[in-house]
Design a protein around this motif. Structure first.
Motif, mmCIF file in Angstrom:
data_model
loop_
_atom_site.group_PDB
_atom_site.id
_atom_site.type_symbol
_atom_site.label_atom_id
_atom_site.label_comp_id
_atom_site.label_asym_id
_atom_site.label_seq_id
_atom_site.Cartn_x
_atom_site.Cartn_y
_atom_site.Cartn_z
ATOM 1 N N LEU A 184 0.830 -1.221 0.000
ATOM 2 C CA LEU A 184 0.000 0.000 0.000
ATOM 3 C C LEU A 184 0.859 1.263 0.000
ATOM 4 O O LEU A 184 0.550 2.235 -0.673
ATOM 5 N N ALA A 185 1.925 1.221 0.785
ATOM 6 C CA ALA A 185 2.737 2.436 0.952
ATOM 7 C C ALA A 185 3.648 2.711 -0.238
ATOM 8 O O ALA A 185 3.930 3.871 -0.538
ATOM 9 N N LEU A 186 4.111 1.653 -0.924
ATOM 10 C CA LEU A 186 5.151 1.865 -1.938
ATOM 11 C C LEU A 186 4.690 1.748 -3.379
ATOM 12 O O LEU A 186 5.298 2.333 -4.268
ATOM 13 N N VAL A 187 3.660 0.946 -3.613
ATOM 14 C CA VAL A 187 3.373 0.551 -4.993
ATOM 15 C C VAL A 187 2.207 1.344 -5.577
ATOM 16 O O VAL A 187 1.123 1.379 -5.009
ATOM 17 N N GLU A 188 2.477 1.977 -6.717
ATOM 18 C CA GLU A 188 1.437 2.767 -7.408
ATOM 19 C C GLU A 188 0.767 1.913 -8.469
ATOM 20 O O GLU A 188 1.362 0.945 -8.962
ATOM 21 N N GLU A 189 -0.409 2.345 -8.887
ATOM 22 C CA GLU A 189 -1.082 1.736 -10.030
ATOM 23 C C GLU A 189 -0.111 1.741 -11.212
ATOM 24 O O GLU A 189 0.545 2.773 -11.453
ATOM 25 N N GLY A 190 -0.016 0.620 -11.903
ATOM 26 C CA GLY A 190 0.856 0.562 -13.087
ATOM 27 C C GLY A 190 2.299 0.185 -12.783
ATOM 28 O O GLY A 190 3.053 -0.156 -13.681
ATOM 29 N N ASP A 191 2.699 0.231 -11.523
ATOM 30 C CA ASP A 191 4.043 -0.245 -11.156
ATOM 31 C C ASP A 191 4.106 -1.767 -11.319
ATOM 32 O O ASP A 191 3.073 -2.428 -11.390
ATOM 33 N N GLU A 192 5.311 -2.282 -11.290
ATOM 34 C CA GLU A 192 5.466 -3.737 -11.373
ATOM 35 C C GLU A 192 6.106 -4.269 -10.091
ATOM 36 O O GLU A 192 6.979 -3.615 -9.513
ATOM 37 N N VAL A 193 5.620 -5.432 -9.680
ATOM 38 C CA VAL A 193 6.191 -6.088 -8.500
ATOM 39 C C VAL A 193 6.538 -7.523 -8.883
ATOM 40 O O VAL A 193 5.696 -8.251 -9.410
ATOM 41 N N ILE A 194 7.771 -7.894 -8.634
ATOM 42 C CA ILE A 194 8.220 -9.259 -8.948
ATOM 43 C C ILE A 194 8.038 -10.114 -7.689
ATOM 44 O O ILE A 194 8.429 -9.706 -6.594
ATOM 45 N N TYR A 195 7.442 -11.286 -7.866
ATOM 46 C CA TYR A 195 7.107 -12.112 -6.692
ATOM 47 C C TYR A 195 7.249 -13.590 -7.060
ATOM 48 O O TYR A 195 7.149 -13.960 -8.225
ATOM 49 N N PRO A 196 7.490 -14.447 -6.056
ATOM 50 C CA PRO A 196 7.684 -15.874 -6.352
ATOM 51 C C PRO A 196 6.362 -16.569 -6.691
ATOM 52 O O PRO A 196 5.345 -16.321 -6.052
ATOM 53 N N ASN A 197 6.424 -17.449 -7.691
ATOM 54 C CA ASN A 197 5.247 -18.216 -8.109
ATOM 55 C C ASN A 197 5.716 -19.624 -8.452
ATOM 56 O O ASN A 197 6.567 -19.759 -9.326
ATOM 57 N N PRO A 198 5.253 -20.690 -7.782
ATOM 58 C CA PRO A 198 4.275 -20.647 -6.721
ATOM 59 C C PRO A 198 4.779 -19.844 -5.520
ATOM 60 O O PRO A 198 5.972 -19.801 -5.265
ATOM 61 N N GLY A 199 3.827 -19.260 -4.792
ATOM 62 C CA GLY A 199 4.199 -18.452 -3.636
ATOM 63 C C GLY A 199 2.996 -18.173 -2.751
ATOM 64 O O GLY A 199 1.852 -18.496 -3.118
ATOM 65 N N PHE A 200 3.254 -17.554 -1.634
ATOM 66 C CA PHE A 200 2.194 -17.211 -0.682
ATOM 67 C C PHE A 200 1.163 -16.339 -1.428
ATOM 68 O O PHE A 200 1.535 -15.289 -1.978
ATOM 69 N N PRO A 201 -0.115 -16.769 -1.484
ATOM 70 C CA PRO A 201 -1.069 -16.128 -2.401
ATOM 71 C C PRO A 201 -1.365 -14.659 -2.097
ATOM 72 O O PRO A 201 -1.830 -13.927 -2.964
ATOM 73 N N ILE A 202 -1.069 -14.229 -0.885
ATOM 74 C CA ILE A 202 -1.375 -12.846 -0.511
ATOM 75 C C ILE A 202 -0.505 -11.851 -1.294
ATOM 76 O O ILE A 202 -0.917 -10.719 -1.532
ATOM 77 N N TYR A 203 0.682 -12.289 -1.739
ATOM 78 C CA TYR A 203 1.524 -11.350 -2.523
ATOM 79 C C TYR A 203 0.778 -10.919 -3.784
ATOM 80 O O TYR A 203 0.592 -9.726 -4.034
#
Ligand SMILES: Cc1ncc(COP(=O)(O)O)c(C=O)c1O
Length: 403
Positions: free
Chosen positions: A123-142
């Motif tokens: 919420l604090a860092l990520v704007e609409e349209g930004d990209e976030v790299i995350y592990p997949n499979p991974g904890f679904p909340i990411y």
């Protein structure tokens, strides 16, 4: 209120006009499978629960005592949004010692569980349209939270042939000018994969000096079977780009107490505290006092739980590898096993459903952890050896009939 009053469904004549963003919110399937398993139990079925990710041990006695003492001692009021100073100090000392860093209490923020650090960071860092790299499979909340804020979720494929690690070149190729945040999780849910110091340093190199923040989810840091935990925050160049997430749920069997924390630069603590003020006000004060006792007290129960999970892991993995169509690696940490089930000819979801409904074993489809979870299912080993053996017998006889 009498029970029958509670049972009356509320009649609504108006449609609920939800905000658009609610359509982008995901979930954690473990809680849904738990409800389905409980419904089957209510019909008289016997179910072995291998779906939920929480230690089956009781919270150690010294921690419970400290919580009760705190309640009796009047720790029942609001406290400061970033946490009680005594717990912030205790956590700072603990993280300094366990990650070989200098940490000051101003860099610590206490929240109700590990999850809010994921929520607040995004919420604090990520704007609409930004990209976030995350592990997949991974904890679904990411993935759920990334999409909720309108950002683009960029998966990094954790591969079985790399012991559920990833190729840093693959990570490097996914970084773009829009990458705002990279999420790491070690030991990893659902695969049990562990990033070595060498892996973490290579990841650091791939990110280089780019202005990208890293959310390092270390909630299973004390549950490692081989090797040692290493945090990217221990690399000096990442000191002010890392938000370290850890907590009490898994380490001290305190899932229901709701107690976790983040370690981050003080200006980020200020922002997370603002989100705390706007959402929870503060974390429960007596819970925080129990947290102080957990970190200061005897640690033998943590070691006991780790040894017990290790024993169960070996029983589970050895037996799964003897079942037709299953292939399972030994996880290096956490309390999950993540067998490949492609050889059964069943899809993950269908197999997980059949194991629950026909074999009486609750587990999760690998796809509950993202699209790259197809071909796998997750068993939690947070259950007794007897129950794990019962589950294995049931799976084995079900497979003999259906595969
Ligand atoms: C990888 C990971 N991060 C965070 C959490 C959240 O932990 P908590 O219950 O403390 O919010 C979990 C819980 O399952 C988890 O598996």
């Amino acid at each position: 209120m009498p029970k029958d009053r509670l049972m009356v469904p509320v009649q609504t004549s108006r449609p609920l006009k939800l905000a658009q963003r609610m359509q982008r919110l995901g979930t954690e399937t473990a809680f849904e499978v738990l409800v389905r398993a409980r419904a089957l139990e209510a019909q008289g079925r016997d179910i072995v629960h291998l779906e939920i990710g929480e230690p089956d041990f009781d919270t150690p006695g010294n921690i419970v005592e400290a919580g009760v003492d705190a309640l009796r001692g009047g720790w029942t009021h609001y406290g400061p949004s970033p946490g009680l100073p005594t717990l912030r100090e205790t956590v700072a000392e603990y993280v300094a010692q366990s990650r070989r860093l200098k940490v000051s209490p101003e860099e610590v923020v206490i929240v109700p569980g590990g999850k809010p650090i994921i929520f607040f960071t995004i919420l604090a860092l990520v704007e609409e349209g930004d990209e976030v790299i995350y592990p997949n499979p991974g904890f679904p909340i990411y993935e759920s939270m990334i999409e909720f804020v309108g950002a683009r979720a960029v998966p990094i494929h954790l591969r079985e042939e790399r012991a559920f690690g990833f190729d840093v070149n693959d990570l490097a190729s996914r970084i773009s000018d829009r990458t705002k945040l990279i999420i790491l999780n070690s030991p990893h849910n659902p695969t049990g994969g562990v990033l070595s110091e060498k892996d973490v340093r290579a990841i650091g190199k791939a990110i280089g000096d780019r202005d990208i923040m890293v959310l390092s989810d270390e909630i299973y840091s004390r549950l490692i079977f081989e090797g040692e935990h290493f945090s990217i925050m221990s690399i000096p160049e990442f000191r002010d780009r890392t938000i370290l997430l850890d907590g009490f749920s898994k380490t001290f069997a305190m899932t229901g107490w709701r107690l976790g924390y983040g370690v981050m630069r003080p200006d980020m603590v200020t922002q997370v505290s603002r989100l705390m003020t706007n959402s929870n006000s503060c974390t429960a004060s007596f819970t925080q006092m129990a947290g102080v006792a957990a970190l200061h007290g005897d640690q033998s129960s943590v070691e006991h739980m780790r040894e017990e999970f290790l024993r169960r892991r070996d029983v589970m993995v050895d037996a799964l590898n003897g079942i037709k169509g299953f292939r399972c690696q030994k996880p290096g940490g956490a309390f999950y096993v993540f067998p490949n089930i492609e050889g059964t000819g069943w899809t993950s979801k269908k197999l997980a459903n059949a194991l629950l409904e026909e074999a009486g074993v609750a587990c999760l489809s690998g796809t509950a952890f993202g699209s790259f979870g197809e071909g796998y299912i997750r068993f939690s080993i947070a259950n007794s050896i007897e129950n794990i053996e019962k589950a294995l017998e049931r799976i084995s006889s079900w497979v003999k009939e259906h595969v």
